[in-house]
Design a protein around this motif. Structure first.
Motif, PDB file in Angstrom:
ATOM      1  N   GLY A   1      28.544  29.528   9.915  1.00 42.85           N
ATOM      2  CA  GLY A   1      29.528  30.586   9.654  1.00 42.85           C
ATOM      3  C   GLY A   1      30.926  30.002   9.601  1.00 42.85           C
ATOM      4  O   GLY A   1      31.740  30.341   8.738  1.00 42.85           O
ATOM      5  N   MET A   2      31.179  29.117  10.517  1.00 41.69           N
ATOM      6  CA  MET A   2      32.486  28.495  10.535  1.00 41.69           C
ATOM      7  C   MET A   2      32.724  27.672   9.282  1.00 41.69           C
ATOM      8  O   MET A   2      33.787  27.722   8.664  1.00 41.69           O
ATOM      9  CB  MET A   2      32.575  27.571  11.756  1.00 41.69           C
ATOM     10  CG  MET A   2      33.642  27.968  12.726  1.00 41.69           C
ATOM     11  SD  MET A   2      33.696  26.827  14.105  1.00 41.69           S
ATOM     12  CE  MET A   2      35.123  25.870  13.665  1.00 41.69           C
TER      13      MET A   2
ATOM     14  N   ILE B   1      30.916  21.257  17.512  1.00 45.13           N
ATOM     15  CA  ILE B   1      30.773  22.626  16.988  1.00 45.13           C
ATOM     16  C   ILE B   1      29.305  22.980  16.834  1.00 45.13           C
ATOM     17  O   ILE B   1      28.870  24.070  17.180  1.00 45.13           O
ATOM     18  CB  ILE B   1      31.507  22.739  15.645  1.00 45.13           C
ATOM     19  CG1 ILE B   1      33.002  22.667  15.913  1.00 45.13           C
ATOM     20  CG2 ILE B   1      31.144  24.019  14.935  1.00 45.13           C
ATOM     21  CD1 ILE B   1      33.815  22.396  14.707  1.00 45.13           C
TER      22      ILE B   1
ATOM     23  N   ASP C   1      26.101  26.003  18.595  1.00 43.48           N
ATOM     24  CA  ASP C   1      25.106  26.863  17.973  1.00 43.48           C
ATOM     25  C   ASP C   1      24.045  27.251  18.983  1.00 43.48           C
ATOM     26  O   ASP C   1      23.731  26.509  19.907  1.00 43.48           O
ATOM     27  CB  ASP C   1      24.444  26.116  16.812  1.00 43.48           C
ATOM     28  CG  ASP C   1      25.333  26.126  15.591  1.00 43.48           C
ATOM     29  OD1 ASP C   1      26.124  27.082  15.465  1.00 43.48           O
ATOM     30  OD2 ASP C   1      25.246  25.193  14.787  1.00 43.48           O
TER      31      ASP C   1
ATOM     32  N   ALA D   1      33.281  29.825   6.373  1.00 46.17           N
ATOM     33  CA  ALA D   1      34.632  30.390   6.423  1.00 46.17           C
ATOM     34  C   ALA D   1      35.642  29.338   5.986  1.00 46.17           C
ATOM     35  O   ALA D   1      36.621  29.628   5.295  1.00 46.17           O
ATOM     36  CB  ALA D   1      34.946  30.874   7.828  1.00 46.17           C
ATOM     37  N   TYR D   2      35.347  28.130   6.374  1.00 48.75           N
ATOM     38  CA  TYR D   2      36.240  27.048   5.987  1.00 48.75           C
ATOM     39  C   TYR D   2      36.236  26.856   4.480  1.00 48.75           C
ATOM     40  O   TYR D   2      37.295  26.699   3.866  1.00 48.75           O
ATOM     41  CB  TYR D   2      35.827  25.765   6.696  1.00 48.75           C
ATOM     42  CG  TYR D   2      36.561  24.550   6.214  1.00 48.75           C
ATOM     43  CD1 TYR D   2      37.902  24.352   6.585  1.00 48.75           C
ATOM     44  CD2 TYR D   2      35.950  23.614   5.393  1.00 48.75           C
ATOM     45  CE1 TYR D   2      38.586  23.246   6.141  1.00 48.75           C
ATOM     46  CE2 TYR D   2      36.635  22.507   4.949  1.00 48.75           C
ATOM     47  CZ  TYR D   2      37.954  22.320   5.320  1.00 48.75           C
ATOM     48  OH  TYR D   2      38.632  21.221   4.876  1.00 48.75           O
TER      49      TYR D   2
ATOM     50  N   LEU E   1      37.196  21.484  12.196  1.00 47.46           N
ATOM     51  CA  LEU E   1      35.833  21.121  11.836  1.00 47.46           C
ATOM     52  C   LEU E   1      35.623  19.615  11.817  1.00 47.46           C
ATOM     53  O   LEU E   1      34.510  19.150  11.612  1.00 47.46           O
ATOM     54  CB  LEU E   1      35.494  21.698  10.466  1.00 47.46           C
ATOM     55  CG  LEU E   1      35.036  23.155  10.466  1.00 47.46           C
ATOM     56  CD1 LEU E   1      34.932  23.671   9.053  1.00 47.46           C
ATOM     57  CD2 LEU E   1      33.687  23.275  11.154  1.00 47.46           C
TER      58      LEU E   1
ATOM     59  N   PHE F   1      26.345  29.972  14.002  1.00 47.76           N
ATOM     60  CA  PHE F   1      27.765  29.876  14.341  1.00 47.76           C
ATOM     61  C   PHE F   1      28.471  28.799  13.528  1.00 47.76           C
ATOM     62  O   PHE F   1      29.451  29.057  12.847  1.00 47.76           O
ATOM     63  CB  PHE F   1      27.929  29.599  15.827  1.00 47.76           C
ATOM     64  CG  PHE F   1      29.312  29.192  16.188  1.00 47.76           C
ATOM     65  CD1 PHE F   1      30.352  30.112  16.135  1.00 47.76           C
ATOM     66  CD2 PHE F   1      29.599  27.881  16.545  1.00 47.76           C
ATOM     67  CE1 PHE F   1      31.642  29.728  16.450  1.00 47.76           C
ATOM     68  CE2 PHE F   1      30.884  27.495  16.861  1.00 47.76           C
ATOM     69  CZ  PHE F   1      31.901  28.423  16.813  1.00 47.76           C
TER      70      PHE F   1
END
Lengths: 959, 148
Positions: B39-40, B25, B29, B43-44, B81, B36
């Protein structure tokens, strides 16, 4: 009943007759897949009116078929002859049938129909009961039994079975004699229903069993408090039913209904039913009654069967029509595929041609004989051919190829010849002069070259392409050409500076007018190729090619010609991001080293997102050596933007980054991502974005169904567990109106049973979660192959050295195209598809024939360029007849083999006919001598595999 | 119960994160920023916290199916993730919610399931806390500022 006297009094006879009728009717139905003999419409109507059965036309619709597509075939179109109009023609008394049918339809309660099958089954062992259940209640009360029963022995089967059952010790735990032996007890009703009833009585309906017992005058004994079998047991009793009195069983008779007809006596009825076995004391009156009852029953049965058959028939017809629909869809799909293939074939052809030209040019100019870097060709040809109205697609498709060419040129290290002046026709002969001309105009703008050399080669390529197009400059231009022209004109307007025709004027970046040009040049690379290079003489005459190189010179004269539009295509897909939404670029001198990848914006349909360069990018294959790039409003860059209405900006530059993948879609796949988990959604979106997909997102099943209703997607990625509506249900819903779009379930539950469920809901594949980028990409590739054909086409010849003709469909398309061409060219030759196919396969199977494909490809293309109206060989002095002969020969396989293996040795005179055509065409277009052509061609085809990989590698380097 | 497992979990940090997944992940970026991935991750965090709240509610309501769904949900995002331990615990919760003991391969009664879920809920929160700490630290190390 209406006609009691019509029938003989013997019940056997009657039965026989009835059976016959029934059989006849059935046969009639079966043989003709058509509505049964009696007025179908009224029949159906009566059913729907009375609601006896599901209306025929609705039954399948509701239960099995999606409503929109359904039409009842038998009612709507076929309905025909076999329907016997009048009863007089029927092999049996129709009035009876129709009477009873009407009666049946009117009196039968709803839902009867569902019973009918099971009642048939029941009838085997207890016709009476079965019949009874068929009987509408209005006609007789449940307790009113019909008195007819054939084949009932002295002791009825039922009682025998009952007795046998009780004797069977294995059943003792469920059903047994009562303590006194004068009754029997069902200890466990459920168990009894589940295991014993089916075994002994062929059904599993306890109520029915009890009813039957009642009919034989068994009575339920009320449970007493001291019941040893519990309160749920059932005890039945009959005075003559004793464990130790077998003989008394004979006395257990079916009860006679309470005089359903005023006349019938019970015993008489029973006797009649029993036939020979039982002495019949009955009066003839009763006999008749019984017979009538039996007939009624049979009639009804018959009707029921007829209805049933009709239902089956209509189902069958629905299935048929469904199949027809499917077939039609398949045909459409095939058509689409063929179009696509043709499209790509043309593409390939164009590439081949340019390749040849450019390679030759390169050879001449640089004298460097080695590996010809030019593999792919432009799609300009295709554009010119006008076969593809959507210029955007073209541009997109050609992006990669053009880019490739330019890079190869750079790699090849070809030097740019500064000598201008040669008119295109002569340029081949003159070596690279012509190329330099065009190079001045266009080539230098190739942003990809850091050293300037590549740019020259680029120019050559362009030139070659231009030359190639020249001969074809037919009055009738496909739309795209016009567009090109319009665009050129617009460019001219925008570039006063270039109008001076002097190459010495570099275009200042900020200046909007020129910048457009520059922009174009840069992005497209080899942008716009004037069709006729010669006019450039003034500009090209300038010896200072270096200056010219970087300037954006456009000879005004060129602009008056329709130009070949060469779209340079980046290898990268646009990434969606925020910047540069307008597709504007600002020139930053510092970023000259940046790798700039032009890309059509249209690819993603996304707004251009990224700033074009990244100075520190190590990979930059392109160095901007000139102050070129600049803001070009998307529209200007697109030329009039005329061809691509739907696509806003056409090109944009991208940085190469390691995370950028280049799937090479012909069209960016539209993917619907359905996931309720924001984290997964982000990740999947990112992947998809990298893969160049256009993404829409739905957060639950409901939203997904809505989206699917609104738009078309190439693929759906569907989570399973979601609020509101789960993925499986959503898929089922979607499948009601969309049978085609691949739906892939993303799930972490991948046990076999679940997977089965997914598939049965209509999903096409499973992508287990969490998935990797590769996993997702494999899935995309698998299901979006049809959007990737371009890449496949370019890949196959490259890596394998074999034309992509091995596939049968390609062959087919080729043949199709060939025949189209042939006819267009007014050639009388007929093309043998077999040979053509053979060609394809042979050439692909033999290494020696590596180059064979190219003639093959270019054949249709060349024709296409001319719209099939022009003999491309006319320039060589060939007549149409000769041309068609060539065509013919071209299509037959042998020549290709020869061509493929002996290109080197080929001279103009020695060329096979097929070769001749190919070469001739090319020559006609480019003015090349045959020998050169041959060489060029060979190089083009021989070295396909080298350059690209190396180039590719660059893109994959990490920053 | 909760606090207990919280204390325990930090010691097992190594298998907390599947680095491979997480790196994948991070590799997405761009521009050397971690916009990115961060942000993930954020959000998690948000999603996980709200999911825990919902889990508590579902637990209080003895809504096993809901717990199973929530477990499945958080399992998915954790897996994306590479937050392995949370993912595993969530998977267990998913099974428990369906009255199924995956390890034992046997069915559970409702009470049994609730009994199993109770400690698990605490455990998964602890695991999440560790993961969050680790992730935040990771970004802090790389100079990413948490804007909220």
């Amino acid at each position: 009943m209406d006609h009691p006297n019509r029938y003989p009094s013997s019940s056997q006879q009657q039965q026989h007759q009835q059976q016959q009728q029934q059989q006849q009717q059935q046969r009639l139905f079966q043989s003709q897949q058509l509505p049964p003999p009696h007025q179908l419409p009224s029949y159906a109507a009566s059913f729907s009116r009375s609601n006896v059965l599901p209306p025929i036309s609705q039954l399948p619709q509701n239960t099995r078929y999606p409503p929109p597509s359904y039409s009842h075939p038998s009612l709507s179109n076929t309905a025909p002859a076999p329907v016997l109009p009048g009863s007089s023609q029927l092999p049996f008394p129709t009035h009876r049938t129709s009477n009873s049918r009407d009666e049946h339809s009117q009196i039968s309660p709803p839902l009867r129909h569902s019973d009918s099958r099971s009642s048939f089954r029941d009838r085997v062992e207890s016709p009476r009961d079965a019949h009874h259940r068929q009987q509408p209640p209005q006609q007789e009360s449940p307790m009113m039994k019909q008195e007819v029963d054939d084949n009932m022995p002295a002791t009825s089967d039922f009682v025998k079975k009952l007795y046998k059952m009780l004797e069977d010790k294995t059943f003792a735990h469920v059903v047994c004699w009562g303590p006194q032996g004068d009754n029997f007890v069902v200890k466990d009703m459920n168990e009894f229903t589940k295991t014993i009833l089916p075994r002994m009585f062929k059904h599993s309906n306890f109520a029915s069993f009890v009813r039957q017992l009642n009919k034989y005058d068994f009575h339920k004994v009320k449970n007493t408090d001291d019941n040893q079998y519990g309160e749920h047991s059932w005890t039945f009793k009959h005075p003559d039913f004793h464990a130790d009195r077998r003989d008394a069983l004979e006395n257990i008779k079916r009860k006679v209904p309470a005089a359903r007809k005023s006349t019938g006596g019970p015993s008489a009825a029973a006797a009649a039913a029993r036939g020979a076995n039982s002495p019949s004391p009955s009066a003839s009156n009763a006999n008749v009654e019984a017979i009538q009852a039996q007939m009624d029953r049979m009639q009804r049965t018959q009707d029921e069967m007829a209805v049933h058959i009709r239902n089956l028939e209509s189902n069958y017809q629905n299935v048929l029509s469904e199949m027809v629909n499917f077939q039609r869809n398949m045909a459409q799909q095939d058509g689409l595929m063929q179009n696509l293939i043709q499209y790509f074939l043309q593409l390939e052809n164009g590439r081949t041609k340019v390749e040849q030209l450019s390679s030759q040019a390169a050879q001449q100019a640089a004298l460097a004989s080695d590996p010809n870097p030019f593999l792919p060709a432009t799609e300009a040809q295709r554009i010119m051919g006008g076969a593809y109205p959507d210029a955007d697609d073209l541009a997109r498709a050609s992006l990669a190829q053009m880019n490739e060419i330019s890079r190869r040129a750079a790699v090849a290290g070809m030097t740019f010849s500064t000598e201008p002046q040669a008119p295109p026709q002569q340029q081949q002969q003159n070596g690279m002069n012509g190329a330099s001309n065009s190079g001045n105009v266009n080539g230098q703008r190739v942003s990809v070259n850091g050293d300037g050399q590549p740019s020259s080669s680029m120019g050559r390529i362009i030139e070659a392409a231009a030359g190639l197009l020249q001969p074809e400059d037919a009055p009738v231009r496909p739309m795209s050409r016009q567009d090109a022209l319009a665009r050129i004109e617009e460019l001219t307007r925008n570039r006063p500076a270039s109008a001076q025709g002097l190459s010495t004027v570099p275009v200042p970046a900020p200046d909007i007018g020129p910048s457009n040009t520059a922009y174009e040049n840069e992005t497209f690379g080899h942008i716009l190729n004037p069709i006729e290079p010669p006019p450039q003489a003034p500009g090209s005459a300038d010896p200072d090619s270096d200056l010219a190189r970087y300037g954006v010179q456009m000879n005004p004269t060129t602009l008056t010609h329709e130009g070949l539009q060469v779209f340079t295509v980046g290898h990268l897909m646009p990434k969606s991001s925020i910047e540069d939404a307008n597709g504007n670029w600002s020139f930053d001198p510092n970023s000259l080293n940046a790798m700039v990848m032009p890309t059509p914006q249209g690819m993603g349909g996304d707004p251009p997102q990224e700033d074009e360069r990244q100075s520190q990018h190590p990979l930059s294959i392109a160095e901007l050596t000139s102050p070129t790039p600049t803001p070009g409003p998307a529209s200007s860059r697109n030329g009039a933007g005329s061809n691509a209405p739907g696509r806003p900006g056409s090109a944009q530059m991208l940085r190469v980054r390691r995370s950028t993948y280049v799937p090479g879609w012909a069209v960016p796949p539209r993917v619907l991502l359905v996931d309720d988990d924001v984290v997964s959604r982000k990740l999947s979106s990112k992947f998809l974005q990298i893969f160049g997909c256009t993404i829409d997102v739905a957060v639950d099943g409901v939203a997904a169904v809505e989206r699917m209703n609104l738009e078309r997607y190439d693929l759906v990625l569907m989570d399973i567990v979601m609020p509101k509506l789960d993925g499986v249900s959503a898929t089922s819903l979607i499948r009601r109106f969309d049978h085609m779009t691949p739906i892939i379930s993303m799930t972490s539950n991948s046990r076999p049973a679940e997977i089965l469920k997914y598939y049965s809901s209509g999903m096409n594949d499973i992508l287990p979660k969490p998935f990797t980028k590769d996993g997702l990409f494999d899935m995309l590739e698998k299901h979006l192959m049809h959007l990737k054909v371009i890449q496949t086409m370019t890949k196959v010849p490259r890596s394998v050295g074999v034309p992509p003709l091995s596939d049968a469909s390609f062959d087919q398309a080729l043949v199709m195209q060939a025949s189209t061409m042939a006819s267009n060219a007014a050639s009388s030759s007929t093309l043998d598809s077999n040979t053509s196919t053979a060609q394809g396969s042979t050439s692909s199977s033999t290494p020696a024939t590596l180059s064979a494909p190219s003639p093959n490809f270019s054949f249709p293309l060349a024709l296409g360029d001319d719209d099939g109206k022009i003999n491309p060989l006319a320039g060589m002095g060939l007549t149409d007849e000769q041309y068609s002969m060539i065509l013919q020969n071209l299509v037959s396989g042998e020549n290709f083999m020869g061509i493929g293996s002996s290109l080197d040795a080929m001279s103009m005179g020695a060329m096979g006919v097929g070769m001749g055509m190919m070469g001739g065409m090319t020559m006609a277009m480019s003015g090349m001598p045959g020998m050169q052509y041959g060489d060029g061609m060979k190089r083009g085809l021989d070295d396909p595999s080298d350059g690209r990989d190396g180039k590719r590698g660059r893109f994959e380097v990490i920053e | 119960m909760f606090s207990q497992s919280k204390k325990k979990s930090p010691q097992r940090v190594p298998d907390m994160i599947d680095e491979e997944t997480f790196n994948q992940i991070v590799e997405l970026d761009e521009d050397d920023t971690h916009d990115f991935s961060y942000g993930m991750v954020k959000a998690y965090f948000t999603q996980a916290r709200s999911t825990f709240d919902e889990m508590e509610q579902a637990f209080a309501a003895k809504n096993l199916l809901k717990l199973s769904d929530l477990g499945h949900f958080l399992k998915g995002s954790s897996a994306a993730l590479g937050i392995t331990r949370v993912q595993k615990s969530c998977e267990r919760m998913q099974h428990y919610g369906k009255k199924w003991d995956e390890e034992a391969g046997s069915a559970l009664t409702e009470e049994g399931a609730m009994k199993k879920i109770e400690p698990l809920l605490g455990k998964v929160k602890g695991e999440y806390g560790d993961a969050e700490k680790w992730l935040k630290g990771w970004y802090v190390d790389r100079g990413v500022k948490d804007e909220d």
